[in-house]
Design a protein around this motif. Structure first.
Motif, mmCIF file in Angstrom:
data_model
loop_
_atom_site.group_PDB
_atom_site.id
_atom_site.type_symbol
_atom_site.label_atom_id
_atom_site.label_comp_id
_atom_site.label_asym_id
_atom_site.label_seq_id
_atom_site.Cartn_x
_atom_site.Cartn_y
_atom_site.Cartn_z
ATOM 1 N N THR A 1 0.832 -1.205 0.000
ATOM 2 C CA THR A 1 0.000 0.000 0.000
ATOM 3 C C THR A 1 0.870 1.260 0.000
ATOM 4 O O THR A 1 0.500 2.272 -0.586
ATOM 5 C CB THR A 1 -0.950 0.013 1.207
ATOM 6 O OG1 THR A 1 -0.202 -0.264 2.398
ATOM 7 C CG2 THR A 1 -2.052 -1.007 1.058
ATOM 8 N N GLY A 2 2.033 1.176 0.644
ATOM 9 C CA GLY A 2 2.936 2.321 0.647
ATOM 10 C C GLY A 2 3.466 2.611 -0.749
ATOM 11 O O GLY A 2 3.497 3.764 -1.196
ATOM 12 N N LEU A 3 3.865 1.555 -1.461
ATOM 13 C CA LEU A 3 4.372 1.746 -2.824
ATOM 14 C C LEU A 3 3.261 2.269 -3.738
ATOM 15 O O LEU A 3 3.487 3.125 -4.603
ATOM 16 C CB LEU A 3 4.935 0.432 -3.367
ATOM 17 C CG LEU A 3 6.206 -0.071 -2.666
ATOM 18 C CD1 LEU A 3 6.593 -1.454 -3.172
ATOM 19 C CD2 LEU A 3 7.358 0.894 -2.881
ATOM 20 N N LEU A 4 2.036 1.774 -3.527
ATOM 21 C CA LEU A 4 0.911 2.256 -4.334
ATOM 22 C C LEU A 4 0.631 3.727 -4.033
ATOM 23 O O LEU A 4 0.344 4.518 -4.941
ATOM 24 C CB LEU A 4 -0.341 1.409 -4.055
ATOM 25 C CG LEU A 4 -0.328 -0.003 -4.631
ATOM 26 C CD1 LEU A 4 -1.579 -0.766 -4.216
ATOM 27 C CD2 LEU A 4 -0.229 0.043 -6.154
ATOM 28 N N SER A 5 0.723 4.091 -2.769
ATOM 29 C CA SER A 5 0.467 5.482 -2.404
ATOM 30 C C SER A 5 1.462 6.411 -3.096
ATOM 31 O O SER A 5 1.106 7.498 -3.553
ATOM 32 C CB SER A 5 0.562 5.648 -0.891
ATOM 33 O OG SER A 5 0.398 6.991 -0.535
ATOM 34 N N TYR A 6 2.696 5.941 -3.181
ATOM 35 C CA TYR A 6 3.720 6.734 -3.869
ATOM 36 C C TYR A 6 3.339 6.907 -5.344
ATOM 37 O O TYR A 6 3.437 8.006 -5.895
ATOM 38 C CB TYR A 6 5.065 6.021 -3.731
ATOM 39 C CG TYR A 6 6.228 6.773 -4.316
ATOM 40 C CD1 TYR A 6 6.650 7.967 -3.760
ATOM 41 C CD2 TYR A 6 6.908 6.283 -5.420
ATOM 42 C CE1 TYR A 6 7.720 8.667 -4.301
ATOM 43 C CE2 TYR A 6 7.979 6.967 -5.966
ATOM 44 C CZ TYR A 6 8.378 8.157 -5.396
ATOM 45 O OH TYR A 6 9.431 8.842 -5.932
ATOM 46 N N ALA A 7 2.865 5.813 -5.949
ATOM 47 C CA ALA A 7 2.454 5.888 -7.358
ATOM 48 C C ALA A 7 1.255 6.819 -7.534
ATOM 49 O O ALA A 7 1.114 7.475 -8.563
ATOM 50 C CB ALA A 7 2.121 4.492 -7.882
ATOM 51 N N ALA A 8 0.386 6.877 -6.511
ATOM 52 C CA ALA A 8 -0.830 7.678 -6.617
ATOM 53 C C ALA A 8 -0.538 9.168 -6.770
ATOM 54 O O ALA A 8 -1.369 9.923 -7.258
ATOM 55 C CB ALA A 8 -1.713 7.454 -5.387
ATOM 56 N N TYR A 9 0.636 9.587 -6.359
ATOM 57 C CA TYR A 9 1.014 10.995 -6.516
ATOM 58 C C TYR A 9 1.428 11.320 -7.950
ATOM 59 O O TYR A 9 1.686 12.470 -8.264
ATOM 60 C CB TYR A 9 2.185 11.325 -5.574
ATOM 61 C CG TYR A 9 1.778 11.632 -4.156
ATOM 62 C CD1 TYR A 9 1.265 10.648 -3.328
ATOM 63 C CD2 TYR A 9 1.910 12.918 -3.640
ATOM 64 C CE1 TYR A 9 0.894 10.922 -2.026
ATOM 65 C CE2 TYR A 9 1.538 13.202 -2.332
ATOM 66 C CZ TYR A 9 1.037 12.200 -1.529
ATOM 67 O OH TYR A 9 0.671 12.477 -0.243
ATOM 68 N N ASN A 10 1.518 10.324 -8.799
ATOM 69 C CA ASN A 10 2.013 10.523 -10.165
ATOM 70 C C ASN A 10 3.327 11.301 -10.175
ATOM 71 O O ASN A 10 3.447 12.339 -10.845
ATOM 72 C CB ASN A 10 0.964 11.262 -11.006
ATOM 73 C CG ASN A 10 -0.112 10.332 -11.517
ATOM 74 O OD1 ASN A 10 0.125 9.137 -11.740
ATOM 75 N ND2 ASN A 10 -1.312 10.855 -11.686
ATOM 76 N N PRO A 11 4.328 10.827 -9.446
ATOM 77 C CA PRO A 11 5.556 11.624 -9.332
ATOM 78 C C PRO A 11 6.289 11.803 -10.654
ATOM 79 O O PRO A 11 7.033 12.773 -10.816
ATOM 80 C CB PRO A 11 6.414 10.827 -8.336
ATOM 81 C CG PRO A 11 5.834 9.460 -8.301
ATOM 82 C CD PRO A 11 4.386 9.592 -8.638
ATOM 83 N N ASN A 12 6.063 10.896 -11.590
ATOM 84 C CA ASN A 12 6.761 11.026 -12.876
ATOM 85 C C ASN A 12 6.106 12.036 -13.807
ATOM 86 O O ASN A 12 6.648 12.357 -14.857
ATOM 87 C CB ASN A 12 6.815 9.670 -13.582
ATOM 88 C CG ASN A 12 7.997 8.846 -13.083
ATOM 89 O OD1 ASN A 12 8.864 9.388 -12.392
ATOM 90 N ND2 ASN A 12 8.026 7.574 -13.421
#
Lengths: 432, 172
Positions: free
Chosen positions: A43-54
Motif C-alpha cells: 500500500t505504501g508503494l501504491l500510495s507513492y504511485a498515486a502521486y504521479n511523481p513522474n
C-alpha cells in the motif's frame, strides 16, 4: 533455580529471565509481521504511485529516486475509493502492527547483547544487516506515526525520509525473511517443538546459532503469564489500536470511535461543509480579499491568450455532480461528498483543446502561499474523467473557505493533496 | 535453505565449499543475499542521507538504540516492579498480576503511539485541522480508567466465583 548463577550482565544468557522467550513466540510474531509489513509495503508503494511523481516535478518530492521508481504507473481514477482504501489500510494496519513489532523486538533482544559480537565474517555481516533492519523499521514507523499526528520533528521532509528509509529497511527485511522464514515455518508446523528444551544448543558455534533454542532463558523466572496469554495481550493491543483508529475513515458515529486518531472524534463543524479539513484557510494564509469578488480563475492552453473567469462565469457553465471522498495520505478519509462544479475536460475545451481528441494534463495553482502542494499536476486520464471537477459547491451549498472556496479540484481516487483548494490557475498542456 | 545450498555445493566441489564456509562462517547463499541487500541499502541510503545527514543518521541508529537501551529496560523494570509488589512465588500467590499488567500494557501502548497528541505538544494541530487538541489527554485518561476498572471488575467476579466454588469443598 538457584544452581544457575545470578548475573547483572546482559551479555550473559542468564541475565534474560522471561520464561516467555523462545523460538515459538518469535516465530508467531515474525509470521504475523511478515504478513502485515507486506501489506503496508504494497500500500505504501501504491500510495507513492498515486502521486504521479513522474508526471511533473511539482508532484515529485523525491526527484532523485532513480531506479526506486521502477514500478510507477499512471494512477487510475477507478474505483473512485481506491486511494481511500489504500491509504486507510496503510496507516491503520501500520499502527495496529506496532505492538506486534515491539513484541517481536522484545522477544529477540538477548541476541543483541550476545557475545562475541561476531563469530565469523558471515555473522558480522548479518548483524550489520540487522542494524539496518531494526533501525530501518523503527525509523519508518516513527516517521509515519509522527507524520499522521502532524508532529514534524524529524530531520527533513517526510516524503524522502519515509520513502528512502523504507527502501533501506526493505532490503534488510527481504534478507531476514529469506534467512529466517523457513525455520519459523518449521517451528510453527511442528507442534511438538519443545518450548523449554536444550539450553546448550548454541555451544558449538559453527552451527550459526540455528540449532537449539537460544532464545529460551537458561534461568527462567517463575511464569506469571503463558505464551498464549502474552500473544493474547499483544493481539489485544493491536485490536485496541485498530478499534481506536480505523473509524477516522468513516463519517458520523463510526468516526467517533476513533478516539486517538488525529481525524477521529467530532467533525470540525456542522452542515454541508462540516466534514474533515486537511489544512484550514487560515493555516494556509488565504485572505478573504484573495477569494472575494475580485477572484478570477485563469485558464491557459494552446489558444495562447489566458482566459479569466469569475465565479459567476463558472456558475454559468454546464455544472455537473460527482460523489467523491476526500482521502488523505495521513490515513483518514471522508465518505463520498456531493460535489458540484465544472468538468475539468470542459475547462480544457475552453482553453482550446479539442474535446474529441485526447485530453491534456493540467498544472493546478492554488492561492496558498505555503505548502508542498500549492502547485500540483493531474494526468490526462484524470482530466478526462467525467467526475473530475473544478468544484464550486459541496452537498448543495457553496464551498466553505476551509474546503477551498471559491473553487477546488476534486478527482476520483486521487490523494487529497492533489485535490487542490483555492484554485487560481489551470495550465492545460502536455506535461511530459 | 542454507544447508540445501551447502549440500549442493559440497557435491559439486566439497573441498572449496568447505573452505569457504570455514573462512566465512556461513553459506554462500547468505553472502549473496546480504551483498544484494547492502547494495540496495546503499542506493537508497545515499538518497536518504542527502540532507541533514548527521541528524538523519542519529534518528536511524538512535531509533534502534533508544528502543533497545531505554524502552526495553523501562518496561522490563516496570514489569519487575509489578511482580515484586505482587510478592511471593508461584502462580497461586499472585493471581492478580495480569489484572494490572494487561491494562497497564494497553494504556502504555496508547500513550506510546499517540504521545504527541496526548501530551498536547502538536501546536499546529488545532489551527491546521480546525479540531480541538484538548480531547486526547482526557480520552486517554478515561480509556485507561476504563481498562483498569474493567480489569478490576473481572478480577472481582473471578474471585467471587472461585470463592463460591471453593466453599463446598472446604465443608468436605
Amino acid at each position: 533455580m538457584r544452581e544457575t548463577p545470578r548475573t547483572n550482565n546482559p551479555t550473559q544468557p542468564e541475565f534474560w529471565r522471561s520464561p516467555l522467550r523462545g523460538i515459538r513466540l518469535t516465530s508467531v510474531l515474525g509470521v504475523v509481521l511478515l504478513a502485515g509489513i507486506t501489506l503496508v509495503t504494497v500500500t505504501g508503494l501504491l500510495s507513492y504511485a498515486a502521486y504521479n511523481p513522474n508526471l511533473s516535478p511539482v508532484n515529485d518530492k523525491t526527484p532523485d529516486k532513480g531506479l526506486l521508481g521502477f514500478y510507477l504507473f499512471d494512477w487510475p481514477t477507478d474505483p473512485h475509493w481506491l486511494y481511500r482504501l489504500n491509504q486507510g489500510l496503510h496507516v491503520t494496519v501500520g499502527i495496529a502492527l506496532i505492538p506486534v513489532l515491539l513484541a517481536k523486538l522484545w522477544s529477540v533482544v538477548p541476541k543483541l547483547f550476545a557475545l562475541p559480537p561476531a563469530r565469523s565474517l558471515g555473522h558480522a555481516l548479518e548483524r550489520i544487516s540487522l542494524l539496518l533492519l531494526v533501525g530501518g523499521v523503527l525509523f519508518v514507523f516513527l516517521t509515519g506515526v509522527l507524520n499522521v499526528q502532524l508532529e514534524y520533528v524529524f530531520p527533513g521532509s517526510f516524503y524522502p525520509l519515509h520513502f528512502y528509509g523504507s527502501w533501506v529497511f526493505l532490503g534488510a527485511f527481504v534478507v531476514h525473511v529469506a534467512l529466517r522464514l523457513p525455520k519459523a515455518l518449521r517451528v510453527l508446523r511442528d507442534r511438538h517443538t519443545p518450548d523449554n528444551d536444550d539450553e546448550s544448543g548454541d555451544a558449538d558455534g559453527d552451527k550459526g546459532g540455528d540449532k537449539g533454542d537460544e532464545l529460551v532463558s537458561p534461568r527462567p523466572a517463575e511464569p506469571t503469564l503463558s505464551r498464549r496469554g502474552a500473544l493474547g495481550m499483544v493481539g489485544g493491543g493491536s485490536l485496541l489500536l485498530l478499534a481506536t483508529t480505523a473509524g477516522q475513515n468513516f463519517d458520523g458515529p463510526l468516526r467517533r470511535t476513533a478516539l486517538f486518531a488525529p481525524h477521529g472524534g467530532d467533525e470540525p463543524g456542522s452542515g454541508p461543509n462540516g466534514f474533515q479539513i486537511n489544512k484550514t484557510a487560515a493555516a494556509r494564509g488565504i485572505r478573504p480579499v484573495d477569494t472575494g469578488a475580485a477572484w478570477r480563475l485563469t485558464l491557459s492552453g494552446p489558444r495562447g491568450d489566458d482566459i479569466r473567469l469569475s465565479r459567476d462565469d463558472l456558475l454559468d457553465l454546464a455544472l455537473h455532480s460527482a460523489a467523491l471522498p476526500i482521502a488523505c495520505v495521513e490515513g483518514w478519509s471522508t465518505s463520498d461528498q456531493w460535489w458540484r462544479g465544472v468538468r475539468l475536460r470542459d475547462l480544457a475545451a475552453l482553453a482550446g483543446f479539442d474535446p474529441d481528441r485526447a485530453a491534456p494534463d493540467v498544472l493546478v495553482d492554488s492561492l496558498q502561499l505555503s505548502g508542498a502542494f500549492r502547485r500540483a499536476a493531474l494526468r490526462d486520464n484524470q482530466v478526462r474523467d467525467a467526475r473530475s471537477l473544478l468544484a464550486l459547491q459541496v452537498n448543495g451549498e457553496d464551498l466553505s473557505l476551509d474546503h477551498g472556496y471559491p473553487a477546488r479540484i476534486i478527482v476520483p481516487a486521487a490523494p487529497g493533496v492533489l485535490n487542490t483548494k483555492w484554485v487560481s490557475r489551470l495550465d492545460f498542456g502536455e506535461l511530459r | 535453505m542454507t544447508s540445501r545450498v551447502y549440500g549442493f555445493m559440497s557435491r559439486l566441489s566439497g573441498e572449496a565449499a568447505h573452505r569457504f564456509r570455514r573462512w566465512y562462517g556461513e553459506g554462500p547463499y547468505q553472502l549473496l543475499l546480504l551483498l544484494a541487500s547492502f547494495a540496495l541499502a546503499g542506493y537508497a541510503g545515499v538518497r536518504l542521507l542527502d540532507g541533514d545527514w548527521p541528524m538523519i543518521t542519529v534518528w536511524f541508529v538512535g531509533a534502534a538504540l533508544v528502543h533497545d537501551l531505554v524502552l526495553v529496560p523501562l518496561y522490563a523494570l516496570a514489569d519487575r516492579a509489578l511482580r515484586a509488589v505482587a510478592g511471593g512465588a508461584g502462580r497461586r500467590r499472585r493471581p492478580w498480576v495480569n489484572f494490572v499488567r494487561v491494562p497497564a500494557f494497553l494504556s502504555g501502548l496508547l500513550l506510546l503511539v499517540w504521545f504527541p497528541l496526548i501530551t498536547g505538544q502538536v501546536e499546529r494541530y488545532e489551527p491546521v485541522t480546525g479540531l480541538s487538541a484538548d480531547v486526547f489527554l482526557a480520552r486517554w485518561l478515561l480509556v485507561s480508567a476504563a481498562l483498569f476498572a474493567g480489569s478490576g471488575l473481572w478480577l472481582l467476579v473471578r474471585r467471587r466465583r472461585s470463592a463460591t466454588k471453593g466453599r463446598p469443598s472446604q465443608v468436605h
